[in-house]
Design an enzyme around this catalytic site. Structure first.
Site, PDB file in Angstrom:
ATOM      1  N   TYR A   5       0.730  -1.301   0.082  1.00 31.91           N
ATOM      2  CA  TYR A   5      -0.116   0.080   0.052  1.00 31.91           C
ATOM      3  C   TYR A   5       0.879   1.330  -0.014  1.00 31.91           C
ATOM      4  O   TYR A   5       0.656   2.135  -0.781  1.00 31.91           O
ATOM      5  CB  TYR A   5      -0.833  -0.125   1.140  1.00 31.91           C
ATOM      6  CG  TYR A   5      -1.755   1.241   1.286  1.00 31.91           C
ATOM      7  CD1 TYR A   5      -2.427   1.817   0.484  1.00 31.91           C
ATOM      8  CD2 TYR A   5      -1.705   1.939   2.779  1.00 31.91           C
ATOM      9  CE1 TYR A   5      -3.341   2.870   0.699  1.00 31.91           C
ATOM     10  CE2 TYR A   5      -2.415   3.167   2.815  1.00 31.91           C
ATOM     11  CZ  TYR A   5      -3.267   3.484   1.882  1.00 31.91           C
ATOM     12  OH  TYR A   5      -4.078   4.685   2.119  1.00 31.91           O
TER      13      TYR A   5
HETATM   14  N1  NAP Z   1      -9.292   6.418   5.610  1.00 32.73           N
HETATM   15  C1  NAP Z   1      -8.068   6.466   5.763  1.00 32.73           C
HETATM   16  O1  NAP Z   1      -7.619   6.254   7.079  1.00 32.73           O
HETATM   17  C2  NAP Z   1      -6.936   6.850   4.973  1.00 32.73           C
HETATM   18  C3  NAP Z   1      -5.656   7.292   5.397  1.00 32.73           C
HETATM   19  C4  NAP Z   1      -4.780   7.434   4.363  1.00 32.73           C
HETATM   20  C5  NAP Z   1      -5.342   7.769   3.073  1.00 32.73           C
HETATM   21  N2  NAP Z   1      -6.491   7.124   2.527  1.00 32.73           N
HETATM   22  C6  NAP Z   1      -6.842   7.216   1.080  1.00 32.73           C
HETATM   23  O2  NAP Z   1      -7.978   8.046   0.878  1.00 32.73           O
HETATM   24  C7  NAP Z   1      -8.660   7.405  -0.175  1.00 32.73           C
HETATM   25  C8  NAP Z   1     -10.015   7.064   0.308  1.00 32.73           C
HETATM   26  O3  NAP Z   1     -10.158   6.393   1.512  1.00 32.73           O
HETATM   27  P1  NAP Z   1     -11.199   5.840   2.209  1.00 32.73           P
HETATM   28  O4  NAP Z   1     -11.035   5.714   3.517  1.00 32.73           O
HETATM   29  O5  NAP Z   1     -12.250   7.045   2.033  1.00 32.73           O
HETATM   30  O6  NAP Z   1     -11.664   4.585   1.513  1.00 32.73           O
HETATM   31  P2  NAP Z   1     -13.223   3.716   1.405  1.00 32.73           P
HETATM   32  O7  NAP Z   1     -14.177   4.348   2.239  1.00 32.73           O
HETATM   33  O8  NAP Z   1     -12.931   2.439   1.381  1.00 32.73           O
HETATM   34  O9  NAP Z   1     -13.686   4.075  -0.178  1.00 32.73           O
HETATM   35  C9  NAP Z   1     -12.689   3.824  -1.043  1.00 32.73           C
HETATM   36  C10 NAP Z   1     -13.538   4.475  -2.351  1.00 32.73           C
HETATM   37  O10 NAP Z   1     -12.739   3.873  -3.521  1.00 32.73           O
HETATM   38  C11 NAP Z   1     -13.673   3.271  -4.443  1.00 32.73           C
HETATM   39  N3  NAP Z   1     -12.774   2.180  -5.149  1.00 32.73           N
HETATM   40  C12 NAP Z   1     -11.872   1.201  -4.609  1.00 32.73           C
HETATM   41  N4  NAP Z   1     -11.849   0.271  -5.459  1.00 32.73           N
HETATM   42  C13 NAP Z   1     -12.378   0.454  -6.672  1.00 32.73           C
HETATM   43  C14 NAP Z   1     -12.306  -0.053  -8.064  1.00 32.73           C
HETATM   44  N5  NAP Z   1     -11.524  -1.144  -8.259  1.00 32.73           N
HETATM   45  N6  NAP Z   1     -13.035   0.886  -9.057  1.00 32.73           N
HETATM   46  C15 NAP Z   1     -13.474   1.813  -8.746  1.00 32.73           C
HETATM   47  N7  NAP Z   1     -13.575   2.467  -7.404  1.00 32.73           N
HETATM   48  C16 NAP Z   1     -12.981   1.812  -6.615  1.00 32.73           C
HETATM   49  C17 NAP Z   1     -14.792   2.790  -3.978  1.00 32.73           C
HETATM   50  O11 NAP Z   1     -15.958   2.657  -4.511  1.00 32.73           O
HETATM   51  P3  NAP Z   1     -16.694   1.354  -4.640  1.00 32.73           P
HETATM   52  O12 NAP Z   1     -16.695   0.473  -3.460  1.00 32.73           O
HETATM   53  O13 NAP Z   1     -18.140   1.949  -4.972  1.00 32.73           O
HETATM   54  O14 NAP Z   1     -16.231   0.680  -6.048  1.00 32.73           O
HETATM   55  C18 NAP Z   1     -15.059   3.853  -2.785  1.00 32.73           C
HETATM   56  O15 NAP Z   1     -15.629   4.957  -3.220  1.00 32.73           O
HETATM   57  C19 NAP Z   1      -7.941   6.193  -0.426  1.00 32.73           C
HETATM   58  O16 NAP Z   1      -7.170   6.499  -1.621  1.00 32.73           O
HETATM   59  C20 NAP Z   1      -7.042   5.792   0.489  1.00 32.73           C
HETATM   60  O17 NAP Z   1      -5.928   4.949   0.482  1.00 32.73           O
HETATM   61  C21 NAP Z   1      -7.280   6.847   3.617  1.00 32.73           C
END
Ligand code: NAP
Length: 250
Positions: free
Chosen positions: A158
């Protein structure tokens, strides 16, 4: 024009069906942008679009699996079409984050993570940034993570995928900045979302290592993203903005 005014602009937000991406979509729409939301889950996509429209905003949903290279190219063309011939803001938010020992990562998982976290943003920027450059303006914001900047056990795959995206952020700033296209990234710390819900207390434990001592809210992370996409950041190029409670500072 107010700094947070996105009137007349089309914004494509990947992963707008959940967590940080959904909040970004809501905030951009509140600023007047026509938001094109993407994700695989059509139900959650419709829910985001409904929420925006109920608040008087403009939004559309395009279902796409970002692991599919052809589908990503199609998404770029569709977003331009749905967006009235232009995409002015691209938020590469969608990401997958399977954690675990390096020795247990199989080829399929490696390829899937790199496809969604690196190849999809690369393809979207290749397809959309030239149009922005031609029009002389545009903003791209990539989602990184604090673990792209330091080594953490279990996060090799990751973290490395997001480290690639951080370098791409700078390379694209160099490539497209002279044409008026700003490319930046936000590097969140632990943030409570649907995606991190499964981590339970371990997310809080991770957040406890930050000066703030707590997880971020999606509102806080989205605010950083929207700032970088907005006119308030009009001379900000190539930065990786941490929204991590200070974790990278200590
Ligand atoms: N939350 C944290 O603590 C955190 C920390 C650091 C960085 N981030 C980064 O922030 C971003 C958002 O994180 P989050 O926590 O909000 O994630 P999340 O709630 O799991 O949401 C992930 C999003 O990405 C989409 N997605 C995943 N795989 C996909 C695919 N194959 N095709 C199309 N869409 C896809 C999902 O849509 P569907 O399910 O509808 O496909 C969903 O809308 C990510 O890049 C993550 O690495 C998050």
């Amino acid at each position: 024009m107010a700094n947070s005014d996105f009137s007349g602009q089309t914004a494509l937000v990947t992963g707008g069906t959940s967590g940080i991406g959904r909040e970004v979509a809501l905030q951009l729409a509140a600023g007047g942008a026509h938001v094109v939301v993407t994700g695989r889950n059509t139900e959650r996509g419709a829910a985001t679009v409904d929420a925006i429209r109920h608040s008087g905003g403009a939004a559309d949903f395009i279902a796409v699996d970002l692991a599919d290279a052809d589908a990503v190219a199609h998404l770029a063309a569709e977003a331009v079409r749905v967006g009235g011939g232009h995409v002015d803001v691209l938020v590469n938010n969608a990401g997958v984050f399977p954690f675990g020992p390096t020795a247990e990562v199989d080829t399929e998982t490696f390829d899937a993570v790199m496809a969604v976290n690196v190849r999809a943003p690369f393809t979207l920027v290749a397809a959309l940034a030239p149009g922005m450059a031609e029009r002389g303006h545009g903003a791209i914001v990539n989602l990184s993570t604090m673990v792209a900047s330091f080594g953490m056990s279990g996060m090799s795959l990751y973290g490395s995928s997001k480290a690639a995206l951080q370098l791409l952020t700078k390379a694209w700033a160099a490539e497209f900045g002279p044409s008026g296209v700003r490319v930046n990234a936000v590097s969140p710390g632990p943030t409570r979302t649907e995606g991190t819900d499964v981590m339970g207390d371990s997310l809080d434990a991770l957040a406890a290592t930050t000066p703030a001592g707590r997880v971020s809210t999606v509102t806080e992370v989205a605010a950083g993203i929207v700032f970088l996409a907005s006119a308030a950041a009009s001379n900000v190029h190539g930065v990786i903005l941490p929204v991590d409670g200070g974790r990278l500072a200590v």
